[in-house]
Design a protein around this motif. Structure first.
Motif, PDB file in Angstrom:
ATOM      1  N   LEU A  35       0.812  -1.215   0.000  1.00  0.00           N
ATOM      2  CA  LEU A  35       0.000   0.000   0.000  1.00  0.00           C
ATOM      3  C   LEU A  35       0.845   1.264   0.000  1.00  0.00           C
ATOM      4  O   LEU A  35       0.434   2.293  -0.525  1.00  0.00           O
ATOM      5  N   ASP A  36       2.015   1.180   0.600  1.00  0.00           N
ATOM      6  CA  ASP A  36       2.945   2.311   0.648  1.00  0.00           C
ATOM      7  C   ASP A  36       4.345   1.719   0.659  1.00  0.00           C
ATOM      8  O   ASP A  36       4.768   1.168   1.677  1.00  0.00           O
ATOM      9  N   ASP A  37       5.062   1.792  -0.452  1.00  0.00           N
ATOM     10  CA  ASP A  37       6.360   1.121  -0.521  1.00  0.00           C
ATOM     11  C   ASP A  37       7.497   1.920   0.109  1.00  0.00           C
ATOM     12  O   ASP A  37       8.619   1.441   0.192  1.00  0.00           O
ATOM     13  N   SER A  38       7.205   3.132   0.581  1.00  0.00           N
ATOM     14  CA  SER A  38       8.227   3.961   1.221  1.00  0.00           C
ATOM     15  C   SER A  38       7.744   4.456   2.581  1.00  0.00           C
ATOM     16  O   SER A  38       7.434   5.640   2.759  1.00  0.00           O
ATOM     17  N   PRO A  39       7.674   3.552   3.555  1.00  0.00           N
ATOM     18  CA  PRO A  39       7.199   3.960   4.881  1.00  0.00           C
ATOM     19  C   PRO A  39       8.181   4.909   5.567  1.00  0.00           C
ATOM     20  O   PRO A  39       9.376   4.888   5.267  1.00  0.00           O
ATOM     21  N   PRO A  40       7.681   5.722   6.474  1.00  0.00           N
ATOM     22  CA  PRO A  40       8.567   6.645   7.190  1.00  0.00           C
ATOM     23  C   PRO A  40       9.510   5.885   8.124  1.00  0.00           C
ATOM     24  O   PRO A  40       9.240   4.753   8.537  1.00  0.00           O
ATOM     25  N   GLU A  41      10.595   6.521   8.425  1.00  0.00           N
ATOM     26  CA  GLU A  41      11.606   5.925   9.302  1.00  0.00           C
ATOM     27  C   GLU A  41      11.015   5.528  10.657  1.00  0.00           C
ATOM     28  O   GLU A  41      11.443   4.560  11.272  1.00  0.00           O
ATOM     29  N   SER A  42       9.995   6.258  11.095  1.00  0.00           N
ATOM     30  CA  SER A  42       9.376   5.959  12.389  1.00  0.00           C
ATOM     31  C   SER A  42       8.697   4.579  12.414  1.00  0.00           C
ATOM     32  O   SER A  42       8.488   4.018  13.480  1.00  0.00           O
ATOM     33  N   ASP A  43       8.362   4.023  11.253  1.00  0.00           N
ATOM     34  CA  ASP A  43       7.741   2.702  11.176  1.00  0.00           C
ATOM     35  C   ASP A  43       8.722   1.608  10.755  1.00  0.00           C
ATOM     36  O   ASP A  43       8.330   0.489  10.476  1.00  0.00           O
ATOM     37  N   ARG A  44      10.002   1.938  10.733  1.00  0.00           N
ATOM     38  CA  ARG A  44      11.020   1.000  10.263  1.00  0.00           C
ATOM     39  C   ARG A  44      10.981  -0.329  11.022  1.00  0.00           C
ATOM     40  O   ARG A  44      11.007  -1.391  10.413  1.00  0.00           O
ATOM     41  N   ALA A  45      10.910  -0.294  12.330  1.00  0.00           N
ATOM     42  CA  ALA A  45      10.933  -1.520  13.129  1.00  0.00           C
ATOM     43  C   ALA A  45       9.712  -2.395  12.820  1.00  0.00           C
ATOM     44  O   ALA A  45       9.838  -3.618  12.678  1.00  0.00           O
ATOM     45  N   LYS A  46       8.556  -1.775  12.706  1.00  0.00           N
ATOM     46  CA  LYS A  46       7.325  -2.507  12.420  1.00  0.00           C
ATOM     47  C   LYS A  46       7.382  -3.163  11.039  1.00  0.00           C
ATOM     48  O   LYS A  46       7.045  -4.336  10.876  1.00  0.00           O
ATOM     49  N   VAL A  47       7.800  -2.396  10.034  1.00  0.00           N
ATOM     50  CA  VAL A  47       7.884  -2.925   8.669  1.00  0.00           C
ATOM     51  C   VAL A  47       8.968  -3.993   8.577  1.00  0.00           C
ATOM     52  O   VAL A  47       8.775  -5.033   7.942  1.00  0.00           O
ATOM     53  N   HIS A  48      10.081  -3.773   9.226  1.00  0.00           N
ATOM     54  CA  HIS A  48      11.172  -4.759   9.221  1.00  0.00           C
ATOM     55  C   HIS A  48      10.686  -6.078   9.829  1.00  0.00           C
ATOM     56  O   HIS A  48      10.974  -7.154   9.296  1.00  0.00           O
ATOM     57  N   ALA A  49       9.958  -6.013  10.925  1.00  0.00           N
ATOM     58  CA  ALA A  49       9.434  -7.236  11.549  1.00  0.00           C
ATOM     59  C   ALA A  49       8.476  -7.956  10.615  1.00  0.00           C
ATOM     60  O   ALA A  49       8.505  -9.191  10.514  1.00  0.00           O
ATOM     61  N   ALA A  50       7.635  -7.215   9.896  1.00  0.00           N
ATOM     62  CA  ALA A  50       6.696  -7.823   8.952  1.00  0.00           C
ATOM     63  C   ALA A  50       7.431  -8.481   7.798  1.00  0.00           C
ATOM     64  O   ALA A  50       7.076  -9.585   7.367  1.00  0.00           O
ATOM     65  N   VAL A  51       8.470  -7.836   7.309  1.00  0.00           N
ATOM     66  CA  VAL A  51       9.280  -8.403   6.224  1.00  0.00           C
ATOM     67  C   VAL A  51       9.963  -9.682   6.696  1.00  0.00           C
ATOM     68  O   VAL A  51       9.982 -10.693   5.993  1.00  0.00           O
ATOM     69  N   GLN A  52      10.514  -9.660   7.898  1.00  0.00           N
ATOM     70  CA  GLN A  52      11.207 -10.831   8.442  1.00  0.00           C
ATOM     71  C   GLN A  52      10.252 -11.989   8.711  1.00  0.00           C
ATOM     72  O   GLN A  52      10.670 -13.151   8.706  1.00  0.00           O
TER      73      GLN A  52
END
Length: 63
Positions: A35-52
């Motif tokens: 939905l958004d391929d460039s999330p803000p740095e503030s969501d990095r941990a959340k997106v990284h966990a989802a990717v992992q």
């Protein structure tokens, strides 16, 4: 940071959507959409966990 999906590897498990529904969505055919391929740095941990969490290793982060 940019979310990259390998559609050949994605099996539609939905782990990414379950962990970060703001960025990932499965359609009715179990095709994953970013939905958004460039999330803000503030969501990095959340997106990284989802990717992992992707069991098919279909997601990566660049940058």
């Amino acid at each position: 940071m940019r979310i990259v999906v390998d559609r050949d590897l994605c099996d539609g498990h939905g782990m990414c959507e379950a962990m970060a529904h703001e960025y990932f969505q499965l359609d009715d055919d179990d095709v994953m959409h970013v939905l958004d391929d460039s999330p803000p740095e503030s969501d990095r941990a959340k997106v990284h966990a989802a990717v992992q969490a992707c069991p098919a290793l279909a997601l990566t982060l660049e940058g």
